[in-house]
Write a protein that holds these residues in place. Structure first.
Motif, PDB file in Angstrom:
ATOM      1  N   GLY A  53       0.813  -1.211   0.000  1.00 19.06           N
ATOM      2  CA  GLY A  53       0.000   0.000   0.000  1.00 19.06           C
ATOM      3  C   GLY A  53       0.842   1.255   0.000  1.00 19.06           C
ATOM      4  O   GLY A  53       0.554   2.222  -0.726  1.00 19.06           O
ATOM      5  N   ALA A  54       1.915   1.255   0.806  1.00 15.44           N
ATOM      6  CA  ALA A  54       2.807   2.417   0.841  1.00 15.44           C
ATOM      7  C   ALA A  54       3.489   2.620  -0.511  1.00 15.44           C
ATOM      8  O   ALA A  54       3.665   3.755  -0.972  1.00 15.44           O
ATOM      9  CB  ALA A  54       3.849   2.248   1.937  1.00 15.44           C
ATOM     10  N   CYS A  55       3.860   1.517  -1.162  1.00 14.36           N
ATOM     11  CA  CYS A  55       4.522   1.616  -2.465  1.00 14.36           C
ATOM     12  C   CYS A  55       3.564   2.124  -3.541  1.00 14.36           C
ATOM     13  O   CYS A  55       3.988   2.796  -4.492  1.00 14.36           O
ATOM     14  CB  CYS A  55       5.089   0.262  -2.870  1.00 14.36           C
ATOM     15  N   MET A  56       2.285   1.800  -3.404  1.00 16.40           N
ATOM     16  CA  MET A  56       1.294   2.337  -4.341  1.00 16.40           C
ATOM     17  C   MET A  56       1.181   3.856  -4.204  1.00 16.40           C
ATOM     18  O   MET A  56       0.983   4.573  -5.189  1.00 16.40           O
ATOM     19  CB  MET A  56      -0.066   1.679  -4.103  1.00 16.40           C
ATOM     20  N   VAL A  57       1.316   4.352  -2.967  1.00 12.51           N
ATOM     21  CA  VAL A  57       1.298   5.809  -2.753  1.00 12.51           C
ATOM     22  C   VAL A  57       2.521   6.445  -3.410  1.00 12.51           C
ATOM     23  O   VAL A  57       2.430   7.511  -4.027  1.00 12.51           O
ATOM     24  CB  VAL A  57       1.249   6.138  -1.249  1.00 12.51           C
ATOM     25  N   ILE A  58       3.679   5.781  -3.291  1.00 14.39           N
ATOM     26  CA  ILE A  58       4.877   6.286  -3.963  1.00 14.39           C
ATOM     27  C   ILE A  58       4.665   6.262  -5.479  1.00 14.39           C
ATOM     28  O   ILE A  58       5.107   7.162  -6.199  1.00 14.39           O
ATOM     29  CB  ILE A  58       6.105   5.451  -3.563  1.00 14.39           C
ATOM     30  N   GLY A  59       3.976   5.220  -5.962  1.00 15.19           N
ATOM     31  CA  GLY A  59       3.625   5.179  -7.383  1.00 15.19           C
ATOM     32  C   GLY A  59       2.753   6.354  -7.794  1.00 15.19           C
ATOM     33  O   GLY A  59       2.898   6.902  -8.897  1.00 15.19           O
ATOM     34  N   ASP A  60       1.846   6.763  -6.893  1.00 17.62           N
ATOM     35  CA  ASP A  60       1.048   7.972  -7.154  1.00 17.62           C
ATOM     36  C   ASP A  60       1.939   9.192  -7.315  1.00 17.62           C
ATOM     37  O   ASP A  60       1.635  10.104  -8.100  1.00 17.62           O
ATOM     38  CB  ASP A  60       0.064   8.218  -5.999  1.00 17.62           C
ATOM     39  N   GLY A  61       3.034   9.211  -6.539  1.00 21.48           N
ATOM     40  CA  GLY A  61       3.963  10.341  -6.643  1.00 21.48           C
ATOM     41  C   GLY A  61       4.631  10.419  -7.998  1.00 21.48           C
ATOM     42  O   GLY A  61       5.114  11.485  -8.397  1.00 21.48           O
ATOM     43  N   VAL A  62       4.663   9.303  -8.721  1.00 22.24           N
ATOM     44  CA  VAL A  62       5.206   9.288 -10.085  1.00 22.24           C
ATOM     45  C   VAL A  62       4.126   9.647 -11.095  1.00 22.24           C
ATOM     46  O   VAL A  62       4.352  10.428 -12.028  1.00 22.24           O
ATOM     47  CB  VAL A  62       5.801   7.901 -10.406  1.00 22.24           C
ATOM     48  N   LEU A  63       2.930   9.098 -10.912  1.00 22.61           N
ATOM     49  CA  LEU A  63       1.867   9.222 -11.921  1.00 22.61           C
ATOM     50  C   LEU A  63       1.136  10.553 -11.857  1.00 22.61           C
ATOM     51  O   LEU A  63       0.747  11.101 -12.900  1.00 22.61           O
ATOM     52  CB  LEU A  63       0.866   8.071 -11.742  1.00 22.61           C
ATOM     53  N   THR A  64       0.925  11.087 -10.645  1.00 28.17           N
ATOM     54  CA  THR A  64       0.144  12.322 -10.514  1.00 28.17           C
ATOM     55  C   THR A  64       0.761  13.508 -11.252  1.00 28.17           C
ATOM     56  O   THR A  64       0.063  14.199 -11.999  1.00 28.17           O
ATOM     57  CB  THR A  64      -0.071  12.666  -9.031  1.00 28.17           C
ATOM     58  N   PRO A  65       2.067  13.801 -11.071  1.00 31.99           N
ATOM     59  CA  PRO A  65       2.631  14.920 -11.838  1.00 31.99           C
ATOM     60  C   PRO A  65       2.530  14.699 -13.344  1.00 31.99           C
ATOM     61  O   PRO A  65       2.268  15.649 -14.092  1.00 31.99           O
ATOM     62  CB  PRO A  65       4.099  14.963 -11.375  1.00 31.99           C
ATOM     63  N   ALA A  66       2.722  13.460 -13.785  1.00 34.39           N
ATOM     64  CA  ALA A  66       2.676  13.177 -15.226  1.00 34.39           C
ATOM     65  C   ALA A  66       1.295  13.462 -15.801  1.00 34.39           C
ATOM     66  O   ALA A  66       1.148  14.190 -16.791  1.00 34.39           O
ATOM     67  CB  ALA A  66       3.077  11.725 -15.487  1.00 34.39           C
ATOM     68  N   ILE A  67       0.245  12.906 -15.178  1.00 36.48           N
ATOM     69  CA  ILE A  67      -1.098  13.075 -15.731  1.00 36.48           C
ATOM     70  C   ILE A  67      -1.621  14.490 -15.512  1.00 36.48           C
ATOM     71  O   ILE A  67      -2.337  15.031 -16.359  1.00 36.48           O
ATOM     72  CB  ILE A  67      -2.065  12.030 -15.122  1.00 36.48           C
ATOM     73  N   SER A  68      -1.259  15.114 -14.388  1.00 40.47           N
ATOM     74  CA  SER A  68      -1.756  16.465 -14.097  1.00 40.47           C
ATOM     75  C   SER A  68      -1.201  17.483 -15.086  1.00 40.47           C
ATOM     76  O   SER A  68      -1.950  18.270 -15.687  1.00 40.47           O
ATOM     77  CB  SER A  68      -1.397  16.870 -12.668  1.00 40.47           C
ATOM     78  N   VAL A  69       0.120  17.477 -15.252  1.00 43.99           N
ATOM     79  CA  VAL A  69       0.754  18.458 -16.142  1.00 43.99           C
ATOM     80  C   VAL A  69       0.412  18.176 -17.594  1.00 43.99           C
ATOM     81  O   VAL A  69       0.094  19.100 -18.369  1.00 43.99           O
ATOM     82  CB  VAL A  69       2.283  18.461 -15.923  1.00 43.99           C
ATOM     83  N   LEU A  70       0.426  16.914 -18.001  1.00 46.30           N
ATOM     84  CA  LEU A  70       0.135  16.572 -19.392  1.00 46.30           C
ATOM     85  C   LEU A  70      -1.301  16.925 -19.766  1.00 46.30           C
ATOM     86  O   LEU A  70      -1.554  17.436 -20.865  1.00 46.30           O
ATOM     87  CB  LEU A  70       0.388  15.076 -19.613  1.00 46.30           C
ATOM     88  N   SER A  71      -2.244  16.693 -18.862  1.00 47.10           N
ATOM     89  CA  SER A  71      -3.642  17.017 -19.159  1.00 47.10           C
ATOM     90  C   SER A  71      -3.883  18.519 -19.150  1.00 47.10           C
ATOM     91  O   SER A  71      -4.706  19.032 -19.922  1.00 47.10           O
ATOM     92  CB  SER A  71      -4.567  16.337 -18.150  1.00 47.10           C
ATOM     93  N   SER A  72      -3.165  19.252 -18.283  1.00 49.36           N
ATOM     94  CA  SER A  72      -3.374  20.710 -18.230  1.00 49.36           C
ATOM     95  C   SER A  72      -2.861  21.400 -19.491  1.00 49.36           C
ATOM     96  O   SER A  72      -3.524  22.286 -20.039  1.00 49.36           O
ATOM     97  CB  SER A  72      -2.703  21.291 -16.984  1.00 49.36           C
ATOM     98  N   VAL A  73      -1.677  20.986 -19.980  1.00 53.10           N
ATOM     99  CA  VAL A  73      -1.133  21.648 -21.180  1.00 53.10           C
ATOM    100  C   VAL A  73      -1.802  21.146 -22.451  1.00 53.10           C
ATOM    101  O   VAL A  73      -1.619  21.745 -23.526  1.00 53.10           O
ATOM    102  CB  VAL A  73       0.392  21.434 -21.286  1.00 53.10           C
ATOM    103  N   SER A  74      -2.587  20.069 -22.362  1.00 51.52           N
ATOM    104  CA  SER A  74      -3.286  19.583 -23.555  1.00 51.52           C
ATOM    105  C   SER A  74      -4.314  20.585 -24.055  1.00 51.52           C
ATOM    106  O   SER A  74      -4.797  20.473 -25.185  1.00 51.52           O
ATOM    107  CB  SER A  74      -3.971  18.247 -23.255  1.00 51.52           C
ATOM    108  N   GLY A  75      -4.642  21.589 -23.226  1.00 51.58           N
ATOM    109  CA  GLY A  75      -5.566  22.631 -23.674  1.00 51.58           C
ATOM    110  C   GLY A  75      -5.031  23.438 -24.838  1.00 51.58           C
ATOM    111  O   GLY A  75      -5.799  24.070 -25.574  1.00 51.58           O
ATOM    112  N   LEU A  76      -3.705  23.427 -25.024  1.00 54.58           N
ATOM    113  CA  LEU A  76      -3.120  24.173 -26.141  1.00 54.58           C
ATOM    114  C   LEU A  76      -3.421  23.524 -27.492  1.00 54.58           C
ATOM    115  O   LEU A  76      -3.161  24.120 -28.534  1.00 54.58           O
ATOM    116  CB  LEU A  76      -1.604  24.295 -25.945  1.00 54.58           C
ATOM    117  N   GLN A  77      -3.974  22.316 -27.471  1.00 53.00           N
ATOM    118  CA  GLN A  77      -4.311  21.659 -28.727  1.00 53.00           C
ATOM    119  C   GLN A  77      -5.667  22.076 -29.265  1.00 53.00           C
ATOM    120  O   GLN A  77      -6.020  21.716 -30.388  1.00 53.00           O
ATOM    121  CB  GLN A  77      -4.280  20.132 -28.556  1.00 53.00           C
ATOM    122  N   VAL A  78      -6.426  22.817 -28.477  1.00 55.59           N
ATOM    123  CA  VAL A  78      -7.745  23.265 -28.949  1.00 55.59           C
ATOM    124  C   VAL A  78      -7.734  24.739 -29.335  1.00 55.59           C
ATOM    125  O   VAL A  78      -8.768  25.298 -29.684  1.00 55.59           O
ATOM    126  CB  VAL A  78      -8.821  23.012 -27.869  1.00 55.59           C
TER     127      VAL A  78
END
Length: 690
Positions: A69-94
C-alpha cells in the motif's frame, strides 16, 4: 491517503505485538501519544489477537500488505505529476495555433523538470499561494459547468437521481462495469485531503468538501455532460472545448497552476511517507532536509526527488497519453483504498475493541463496493495499469529486503550482547586506562551492552572516563514530545561512570541538526544523577546490573538541575576560553574543520554550585561529568558488514550478501543520518554473520 497505511499499521503495533522488530520497551507505552481510544478495554486479549501474535508468517504477510500500500502511494507520486501536467497543457491543442504532440510533450517535460528542480527550496515561500489557486480553480470550474448546463442542456440536472445509474448498468451490462475503471478518475485525489488531518480537524475537512469541493466538482461534470450531449465529436478534449472562448486563457492558466499545486502536494506526501518508512525500519537511509525553520514537517529528500523526476519523465515520454496514465493512476488509488479498508477492519478489532462480526460486516460492505471498482481497474492492466504494479513491486522488494536485513542484524546484536557480569568482573577501570572525556557509543540496542564495546575493551589500552550507550530509535507514534524524548539510565554501579541514553522519535518527527544534542545529553545525565540520589526507587539500581530508566525532560532540565550553565554564541573557529585536554594534533584538526564549516553554535559551560548540602558522591560524579565534557566528546559507532552464514539457504544468501549489501553500500551512512560530526567520529569494524 499519504501515509495512511503506515499510520494504521503503527497504530496496530501499539495495541498488539505485530511488529517484527523486537525493540519495544514498556517505557514506550507510557508516552502521552501512545494509547489511542479507551485503554480500559486493553486488559483482555482476544483469541484472534493471540493467534496473529503467535504466528510470525501472518505478521510478515501483514507487513507485506502495508508495504504494498505504501509503495502504491509512492507510485502515485510518479503518476500524478505526469497526468496532471500533461492534461493541463493539452488545452493548447484546442487553440487556433494548435501545438503538435511533440511540442506539447516538450512543454510538459520542461514544466516537470522545473517542478522537481525547485523542490529543494521547499514550499513554505510559495505555499501561501496554494489555497487561493485551488479556490480560484474550483470557482472557475463551477462557473464553467453552470454556464454549460444552462446554455446546452438544463435537463442534465436530473442525472443526480440514482435511478439513472441503475438504468445505465441495466442497458450497458459488462461494458458499464468496465467503464468504472475510467470513472475512478472522477474520485481519485479527493481521498488525499484526509492526509491533512494533522493540520486541520476532521470537521473542517468534511465541511469544506461537502459544501464547497463536492458541489464544484458535480456541477463541472454535469456541465461537460450537457456540452457533450450536443457535441459528441468533442469527447477527446471535452473540458477545454467546453470552456467559453472569452475565458479560455484565464482558465487554462489557473488549470496549469492547479496541476502544479496538485503535483507538489503528492510529491511532498511521497517525501513524508518515505521518511515514515525509514523511521519504521522499512527504507534505506536517505538524507532528510528540513526546508523550513518555522513550519514543522516541511522536508525534502534529494535521492527520492530525482528518482521521482526520472520515473515521471519516463512515464510522460513513454505513454504520451493521459488515458493510459489515467488507467495506471486509477489502479494505484483504488488499491490503496482497498488496503486501507482492510487495515481499518483490524483497527476496529484491536484498537476500538469492537466485535469481530462488526469488523467483518464493515469489511464486506466496503470491499463489495471497492471490489467492483478495483476489478474494473484490473481490466485496464494491459492498457497502462501494469505501471503501478511494476513500480510498487520494485519499491516493495527494496523495502522488504531492507527491513529483513535490519531485523537480522538487530537479532544478532540482541543475542551477542556483552555480559554485564563480565564487565563487573573487570572492575570500574574495565582493565584499561580511563582517560578524560566522554565516549558516546551508538547502538540500535535499547537494553544491554553491544558487542562492539568488547572490541574496545580487549584491543585498546585506554578508554573514556565517562561512557554513554546511545540508542536512537523510532517508536510507533506520530510524534514524541521533547519532554518525553530522553530516557536516561545507568549501566553497572556508580563507580563505572557508564550510562544509557535512549533518544525516542516518532515516525513523523524530523531530527534537527541544531548542534545542541551534546548539551542536552549532559544536562539530562546530571538531572538523572541527582534524581537517583533523591528518589528511593532509583537507589536500588546500585545493586542491579542494568539500572532503571527515567524520562528526563529536555525543556525543564535547565531549571531543575543544580548545574550552573553559562551560554554564549560564538563563531566556530574563533578562540575559545574553555580549556581542553585534547592533544595539539586534535586541536589543529578541529581548527581546520571549523574554518571549513563557518557556522555559529552555542558554547555551553557547566559548573557546580558551592552547595555544602550536596551528597559528596553525587558531587564527585557530577564533577567527573563536567570535566569529561570539557575534555571532549567522541562518537563511537560500529562499521558493520552483514553476511549470511555459510549454512544459509541460497535465497537468504542472495538477499543478504547481494541485495541488502548493495543497499547498505549505496545509501547514506548512519553517521550522516544521525548528524554526527566527522571530526569526532570513531568507527569500529565488525562482521555480522546472520
Amino acid at each position: 491517503m499519504s501515509g495512511g497505511t503506515f499510520a494504521l499499521y503503527s497504530l496496530l503495533c501499539r495495541h498488539a505485538k505485530f511488529s517484527l522488530l523486537p525493540n519495544q520497551q514498556a517505557a514506550d507505552e507510557e508516552l502521552s501519544t501512545y494509547k489511542y481510544g479507551n485503554a480500559v478495554h486493553a486488559v483482555g486479549s482476544s483469541p484472534f489477537k493471540r493467534f496473529l501474535e503467535k504466528h510470525k508468517k501472518l505478521r510478515t504477510v501483514l507487513l507485506v500488505v502495508v508495504l504494498f500500500g505504501a509503495c502504491m502511494v509512492i507510485g502515485d507520486g510518479v503518476l500524478t505529476p505526469a497526468i496532471s501536467v500533461l492534461s493541463s497543457v493539452s488545452g493548447l491543442q484546442v487553440t487556433e495555433n494548435k501545438l503538435t504532440d511533440g511540442e506539447l510533450l516538450i512543454l510538459a517535460c520542461v514544466i516537470l523538470v522545473g517542478l522537481f528542480a525547485l523542490q529543494h527550496f521547499g514550499t513554505h515561500k510559495v505555499a501561501v499561494m496554494f489555497a487561493p489557486i485551488i479556490i480560484i480553480w474550483l470557482i472557475s470550474i463551477f462557473a464553467v459547468g453552470l454556464y454549460n448546463v444552462i446554455h446546452w442542456n438544463p435537463k442534465v440536472i436530473s442525472a443526480i437521481s440514482p435511478l439513472y445509474i441503475i438504468k445505465y448498468f441495466r442497458e450497458t451490462g459488462k461494458t458499464g462495469w468496465i467503464s468504472l475503471g475510467g470513472l475512478l478518475l472522477c474520485i481519485t485525489g479527493t481521498e488525499a485531503m484526509f492526509a491533512d488531518l494533522g493540520h486541520f480537524t476532521a470537521l473542517s475537512i468534511r465541511l469544506a468538501f461537502t459544501f464547497f469541493v463536492y458541489p464544484c466538482l458535480v456541477v463541472q461534470y454535469m456541465g461537460q455532460a450537457a456540452y457533450l450531449s450536443k457535441n459528441l465529436d468533442k469527447i477527446p478534449n471535452s473540458f477545454y472545448d467546453s470552456i467559453p472562448e472569452p475565458v479560455f486563457w484565464p482558465v487554462f492558466v489557473v488549470a496549469t497552476l492547479s496541476a502544479i499545486v496538485g503535483s507538489q502536494a503528492i510529491i511532498t506526501a511521497t517525501f513524508s511517507i518515505v521518511k515514515q518508512c525509514h523511521s519504521l525500519g522499512c527504507f534505506p537511509r536517505v538524507k532528510v532536509v528540513h526546508t523550513s525553520r518555522h513550519i514543522y514537517g516541511q522536508i525534502y529528500i534529494p535521492e527520492i526527488n530525482w528518482i521521482l523526476m526520472i520515473l515521471t519523465l519516463a512515464i510522460t515520454i513513454g505513454f504520451q497519453d493521459t488515458t493510459l496514465i489515467g488507467n495506471a493512476y486509477g489502479l494505484a488509488c483504488m488499491t490503496v483504498m482497498f488496503i486501507t479498508t482492510f487495515l481499518m477492519a483490524l483497527i476496529i478489532i484491536f484498537v476500538w475493541y469492537k466485535s469481530i462480526f462488526l469488523a467483518g460486516a464493515f469489511l464486506l460492505f466496503f470491499l463489495a463496493i471497492e471490489g467492483v471498482y478495483l476489478s474494473a481497474a484490473f481490466i485496464k492492466v494491459p492498457q497502462g495499469g501494469w505501471v503501478p504494479l511494476v513500480l510498487s513491486s520494485v519499491f516493495m522488494v527494496v523495502m522488504y529486503i531492507w527491513h529483513y536485513g535490519t531485523r537480522k542484524k538487530y537479532n544478532f546484536d540482541l543475542h551477542n550482547k556483552v555480559s554485564l557480569r563480565w564487565l563487573l568482573g573487570l572492575g570500574p577501570s574495565l582493565g584499561i586506562v580511563r582517560v578524560p572525556g566522554i565516549g558516546l557509543i551508538y547502538s540500535e540496542l535499547a537494553t544491554g551492552v553491544p558487542a562492539i564495546f568488547s572490541h574496545f575493551v580487549t584491543n585498546l589500552p585506554a578508554f573514556h572516563k565517562v561512557l554513554v550507550f546511545v540508542c536512537v530509535k523510532s517508536v510507533p507514534v506520530p510524534y514524541v514530545s521533547p519532554e518525553e524524548r530522553f530516557l536516561i539510565g545507568r549501566v553497572c554501579p556508580r563507580p563505572y561512570r557508564m550510562y544509557r541514553c535512549i533518544v525516542r522519535y516518532g515516525y513523523k518527527d524530523v531530527q534537527r541538526d541544531d548542534g545542541d544534542f551534546e548539551n542536552q545529553l549532559i544536562q539530562s545525565i546530571a538531572e538523572f544523577i541527582q534524581m537517583e540520589a533523591e528518589e528511593p526507587q532509583f537507589s536500588s539500581s546500585e545493586s542491579s546490573l542494568d539500572g532503571r530508566m527515567a524520562v528526563i525532560s529536555t525543556r525543564n532540565v535547565e531549571s531543575n538541575t543544580n548545574l550552573i550553565i553559562s551560554v554564549q554564541e560564538e563563531d566556530i573557529g574563533s578562540s575559545s576560553s574553555i580549556q581542553s585536554s585534547k592533544s595539539l594534533t586534535l586541536q589543529s584538526l578541529q581548527s581546520v574543520f571549523d574554518e571549513d564549516n563557518p557556522v555559529r553554535r552555542r558554547q555551553v559551560r557547566f559548573q557546580l554550585p558551592s552547595d555544602p548540602g550536596m551528597d559528596p558522591a553525587v558531587r564527585e560524579e557530577l564533577m567527573d561529568l563536567i570535566q569529561a565534557k570539557e575534555a571532549g566528546i567522541a562518537y563511537i559507532m560500529g562499521h558493520s558488514y552483514v553476511k549470511a552464514r555459510r549454512s544459509s539457504s541460497f535465497v537468504k544468501r542472495f538477499m543478504i550478501d547481494i541485495l541488502y549489501s548493495f543497499l547498505r553500500k549505496n545509501c547514506r551512512g548512519p553517521s550522516v543520518a544521525l548528524n554526527i560530526p566527522h571530526i569526532s567520529l570513531i568507527e569500529v569494524g565488525m562482521i555480522y554473520y546472520v
